[in-house]
Design an enzyme around this catalytic site. Structure first.
Site, mmCIF file in Angstrom:
data_model
loop_
_atom_site.group_PDB
_atom_site.id
_atom_site.type_symbol
_atom_site.label_atom_id
_atom_site.label_comp_id
_atom_site.label_asym_id
_atom_site.label_seq_id
_atom_site.Cartn_x
_atom_site.Cartn_y
_atom_site.Cartn_z
ATOM 1 N N GLY A 83 37.837 33.629 69.581
ATOM 2 C CA GLY A 83 37.242 32.346 70.468
ATOM 3 C C GLY A 83 37.789 31.008 70.359
ATOM 4 C CD GLU A 96 35.200 29.637 64.299
ATOM 5 O OE1 GLU A 96 35.914 30.302 65.020
ATOM 6 O OE2 GLU A 96 34.651 30.754 63.376
ATOM 7 C CG ASP A 97 34.500 30.235 68.525
ATOM 8 O OD1 ASP A 97 34.281 30.138 67.322
ATOM 9 O OD2 ASP A 97 34.321 31.261 69.270
ATOM 10 C CG ASP A 138 25.156 30.687 64.676
ATOM 11 O OD1 ASP A 138 24.342 29.810 65.096
ATOM 12 O OD2 ASP A 138 24.939 31.971 64.669
ATOM 13 C CE LYS A 160 24.860 28.375 68.686
ATOM 14 N NZ LYS A 160 24.426 29.774 68.694
ATOM 15 C CG PHE A 208 24.220 33.451 72.904
ATOM 16 C CD1 PHE A 208 24.682 34.100 71.475
ATOM 17 C CD2 PHE A 208 25.076 33.604 73.966
ATOM 18 C CE1 PHE A 208 26.020 34.766 71.525
ATOM 19 C CE2 PHE A 208 26.227 34.368 73.770
ATOM 20 C CZ PHE A 208 26.698 34.976 72.635
ATOM 21 C CB VAL A 209 26.886 28.216 74.018
ATOM 22 C CG1 VAL A 209 25.635 27.197 74.077
ATOM 23 C CG2 VAL A 209 27.495 28.354 72.684
ATOM 24 C CG ASP A 220 32.378 37.144 73.254
ATOM 25 O OD1 ASP A 220 32.626 36.436 72.079
ATOM 26 O OD2 ASP A 220 32.292 38.429 73.283
HETATM 27 P P1 IMP Z 1 28.924 32.165 61.979
HETATM 28 O O1 IMP Z 1 29.595 33.202 60.918
HETATM 29 O O2 IMP Z 1 27.237 32.424 61.832
HETATM 30 O O3 IMP Z 1 28.927 30.522 61.938
HETATM 31 O O4 IMP Z 1 29.382 32.681 63.267
HETATM 32 C C1 IMP Z 1 30.454 32.295 63.768
HETATM 33 C C2 IMP Z 1 30.827 33.261 64.942
HETATM 34 O O5 IMP Z 1 29.842 33.808 65.697
HETATM 35 C C3 IMP Z 1 31.692 32.404 65.940
HETATM 36 O O6 IMP Z 1 33.185 32.526 65.771
HETATM 37 C C4 IMP Z 1 31.349 32.979 67.176
HETATM 38 O O7 IMP Z 1 32.558 34.129 67.310
HETATM 39 C C5 IMP Z 1 30.260 33.755 66.971
HETATM 40 N N1 IMP Z 1 28.913 32.829 67.667
HETATM 41 C C6 IMP Z 1 28.135 32.243 66.969
HETATM 42 N N2 IMP Z 1 27.141 31.626 67.768
HETATM 43 C C7 IMP Z 1 27.577 32.022 69.176
HETATM 44 C C8 IMP Z 1 27.263 31.405 70.371
HETATM 45 O O8 IMP Z 1 26.218 30.869 70.713
HETATM 46 N N3 IMP Z 1 27.933 32.129 71.535
HETATM 47 C C9 IMP Z 1 29.075 33.052 71.230
HETATM 48 N N4 IMP Z 1 29.508 33.246 70.276
HETATM 49 C C10 IMP Z 1 29.135 32.889 68.931
#
Ligand code: IMP
Length: 174
Positions: free
Chosen positions: A45, A99-100, A103, A131, A152-153, A159
């Site tokens: 991402g 990082e993209d 979450d 977020k 969700f974006v 993606d």
């Molecule tokens: P985390 O481990 O919950 O912080 O998730 C991080 C990963 O989940 C990111 O690197 C993304 O690949 C994916 N992700 C989380 N939220 C979104 C979203 O809104 N759109 C697309 N990918 C997301």
């Protein structure tokens, strides 16, 4: 834009993304003025964000890439995401993890824990999106592009089912 069964509507236009990335890069240029950081990019991402961020850095800097697998090891959280493909030595380096989106924060938490064991001089985090409502445990994010609500974006590297990464704008699920 419709991707498979879902409709996404405009959220953050390309121009705002680029302007914000320039601001983040200026901050990094100042903070690392006498250093040579290594950008550690989390695939897939973050590839577009990392490219645009790096183009705006004027300090000497290097880049490397890694991905994570969902490896079912046991950790306090249950599943530990394992780092794959890190070939660059990172001991005594100033790392900026790119990082993209943060979450729940679980992915970055796991990655940073594993990187710290390898003995970098410093470790900072740059994420394009954050977020705050979804974050599970507190975490220091050094460079944040945009704080967004818990929706969700997609686009600009992010993606849905593998699609949508090529949009220059960021869109949100309707
Ligand atoms: P985390 O481990 O919950 O912080 O998730 C991080 C990963 O989940 C990111 O690197 C993304 O690949 C994916 N992700 C989380 N939220 C979104 C979203 O809104 N759109 C697309 N990918 C997301």
């Amino acid at each position: 834009m419709t991707v498979n069964d879902k409709t996404f509507v405009p959220f953050i236009p390309a121009e705002s993304i680029q302007n914000r990335i320039q601001e983040l890069a200026s901050q990094i240029n100042q903070d690392y003025a006498d250093k040579k950081p290594l950008l550690v990019v989390i695939l897939n991402g973050a590839f577009l964000f990392a490219a645009d961020l790096m183009k705006n850095l004027t300090i000497p800097c290097e880049i490397t890439f890694l991905r994570v697998s969902s490896y079912k090891g046991t950790s306090s959280t249950g599943q530990l995401k394992e780092i794959l493909g890190l070939t660059e030595p990172i001991a005594s380096r100033d790392l900026i993890v790119v990082e993209d989106i943060v979450d729940t924060g679980r992915t970055l938490n796991d990655i940073c824990e594993q990187l710290r064991v390898l003995g970098p001089s410093s470790l900072a985090i740059a994420t394009l999106l954050f977020k705050p409502e979804a974050l599970l445990k507190p975490m220091k994010l050094d460079y944040v592009g945009f704080e967004i609500e818990n929706r969700f974006v997609l686009g600009y590297g992010l993606d849905y089912d593998g699609l949508g990464r090529n949009s220059a704008d960021i869109l949100v699920l309707e």
